[in-house]
Design an enzyme around this catalytic site. Sequence first.
Site, PDB file in Angstrom:
ATOM      1  N   GLY A 268       0.814  -1.207   0.000  1.00 55.97           N
ATOM      2  CA  GLY A 268       0.000   0.000   0.000  1.00 55.97           C
ATOM      3  C   GLY A 268       0.844   1.252   0.000  1.00 55.97           C
TER       4      GLY A 268
ATOM      5  N   GLU B  72      -0.469   2.841   7.033  1.00 55.85           N
ATOM      6  CA  GLU B  72      -0.742   3.914   6.063  1.00 55.85           C
ATOM      7  C   GLU B  72      -1.486   5.069   6.725  1.00 55.85           C
ATOM      8  OE1 GLU B  72       0.869   3.703   3.471  1.00 55.85           O
ATOM      9  OE2 GLU B  72       1.242   1.545   3.404  1.00 55.85           O
TER      10      GLU B  72
ATOM     11  N   HIS C  41       0.995   7.291   8.206  1.00 54.85           N
ATOM     12  CA  HIS C  41       1.570   8.227   7.208  1.00 54.85           C
ATOM     13  C   HIS C  41       0.588   9.364   6.917  1.00 54.85           C
ATOM     14  CE1 HIS C  41       5.179   6.071   6.158  1.00 54.85           C
ATOM     15  NE2 HIS C  41       4.576   5.043   5.602  1.00 54.85           N
TER      16      HIS C  41
ATOM     17  N   TRP D 127      12.649   4.949  11.258  1.00 54.55           N
ATOM     18  CA  TRP D 127      14.049   5.308  10.978  1.00 54.55           C
ATOM     19  C   TRP D 127      14.165   6.696  10.351  1.00 54.55           C
ATOM     20  CZ3 TRP D 127      11.298   1.327   8.859  1.00 54.55           C
ATOM     21  CH2 TRP D 127      10.929   1.449   7.519  1.00 54.55           C
TER      22      TRP D 127
ATOM     23  N   VAL E 289      10.162  12.218  16.062  1.00 58.55           N
ATOM     24  CA  VAL E 289       9.365  11.700  17.176  1.00 58.55           C
ATOM     25  C   VAL E 289      10.331  11.370  18.319  1.00 58.55           C
ATOM     26  CG1 VAL E 289       7.882   9.802  17.950  1.00 58.55           C
ATOM     27  CG2 VAL E 289       7.606  10.729  15.632  1.00 58.55           C
TER      28      VAL E 289
ATOM     29  N   GLN F 120      16.930   4.528  14.740  1.00 60.79           N
ATOM     30  CA  GLN F 120      17.012   3.194  14.131  1.00 60.79           C
ATOM     31  C   GLN F 120      17.657   3.338  12.760  1.00 60.79           C
ATOM     32  OE1 GLN F 120      13.386   0.766  14.581  1.00 60.79           O
ATOM     33  NE2 GLN F 120      13.637   0.107  12.461  1.00 60.79           N
TER      34      GLN F 120
HETATM   35  N1  ARG Z   1       4.192  -0.766   2.198  1.00 59.95           N
HETATM   36  C1  ARG Z   1       3.793  -0.022   3.352  1.00 59.95           C
HETATM   37  C2  ARG Z   1       4.339   1.408   3.259  1.00 59.95           C
HETATM   38  O1  ARG Z   1       5.485   1.633   3.178  1.00 59.95           O
HETATM   39  C3  ARG Z   1       4.246  -0.636   4.631  1.00 59.95           C
HETATM   40  C4  ARG Z   1       3.729  -1.965   5.006  1.00 59.95           C
HETATM   41  C5  ARG Z   1       3.041  -2.099   6.320  1.00 59.95           C
HETATM   42  N2  ARG Z   1       3.480  -3.239   7.066  1.00 59.95           N
HETATM   43  C6  ARG Z   1       2.710  -4.262   7.469  1.00 59.95           C
HETATM   44  N3  ARG Z   1       3.160  -5.172   8.289  1.00 59.95           N
HETATM   45  N4  ARG Z   1       1.490  -4.394   7.065  1.00 59.95           N
HETATM   46  O2  ARG Z   1       3.660   2.398   3.342  1.00 59.95           O
HETATM   47 ZN    ZN Z   2       5.331   3.149   5.026  1.00 58.99          ZN
HETATM   48 CA    CA Z   3      12.651   9.110  17.052  1.00 63.11          CA
END
Ligand code: ARG
Ligand code: ZN
Ligand code: CA
Length: 349
Positions: free
Chosen positions: A202, A243, A246, A254, A267, A273
């Site tokens: 995603g 998501e 985000h 990281w 944060v 990391q």
């Molecule tokens: N592909 C996603 C992104 O970078 C991250 C995946 C989420 N991880 C999970 N274990 N479902 O935005």
């Molecule tokens: Zn992500």
């Molecule tokens: Ca941090």
Amino acid sequence: MAYLMKKILLLLVLGVGCFQFTKAQNHCATMDFYQKCLEKNPQIIENRQALEWLTENYIDNKKKETTHKILETNTLPVVVHVVWQNEIENISDEQIWSQIEVLNQDFRRMNADTINIPAEFAALSADCNIEFCLATVDPEGKPTDGITRTQTNFTNIGTATVSDTLSTTQRIYYTLLGGKSAWNSNQYINIWVGQMGDNLLGYASLPEIGSPLEEGMVISYQFFGNMGTATAPYNGGRTATHEMGHFLNLYHVWGPTSGGCSEDDFVPDTPKQSAPNYNCPIYPQTSCGSSDMFMNYMDYVNDDCMNMFTNDQNNRMEATLNTTRAALLSSKACSEPLAIVNSECFTFI
Ligand code: ARG
Ligand code: ZN
Ligand code: CA
């Protein structure tokens, strides 16, 4: 000082260009799209800086507040657009409800797996006081179940694009391009579910990077909800949780680019990391001189192995909801205006 560092970091982000992800499963598309957006529109750098200021300010003020504010739960309206080519991609209502349920558990710290949080991090785990509802009112004021279904001719509609010399556009965001156009992104969080190529799970839009017509998140039908077509090890509904992080302005733990110990996710209570963690790591994992919080929703581990947002991530998301995404807080998309309309009608009869 912090501002200057961020400015340098953001310029760095712009300079890196489009980087490649080598890991086949769990490919992070969000930052990939972020890079493309930056290249398309350098103005975003300025917008992101302004947003960092707003965020910092909000959090500083919150910390200064002496009166004890009663914590209220914010409920955010969601519309799920299922865009499918083959029947199997046309996931059931139940599967969609299972995703909303996971989001509600994770953002209220009601998830059963909080017991797996190592003692070292337990006190940092946050109830984010955010809940999600499937919209009950559509953009025309009509009743809806908060789900749209659109058949498409395109394979991998979740990642299919159309390009000219100037730009590349994701088809899924537009009805006329074989996808489904967004509902007003000030009032709905748009979640598109569509098949993606390249083992992508995603991607989401960070605040200030997309056009209002392209705000929200896109998730592949194999990684949505926790039943039906949901596929291990990403069958716990945590892709949407990640998501949504985000969407509410969280970076990966990281940091915004490819890692290393000099970058940061802005944060304070997530340890530095150096790189993503994958699969299901054994605790502890160490990098940058500290224990990695690999069980954070903003790392890359399997769904079963992630279980927390932190207090400072919560502050950042709350700041976003009270600044750039504040319109969502006054959305009426989960109310019942039709009942009022109907009763008015009845008084006329
Ligand atoms: N592909 C996603 C992104 O970078 C991250 C995946 C989420 N991880 C999970 N274990 N479902 O935005
Ligand atoms: Zn992500
Ligand atoms: Ca941090």
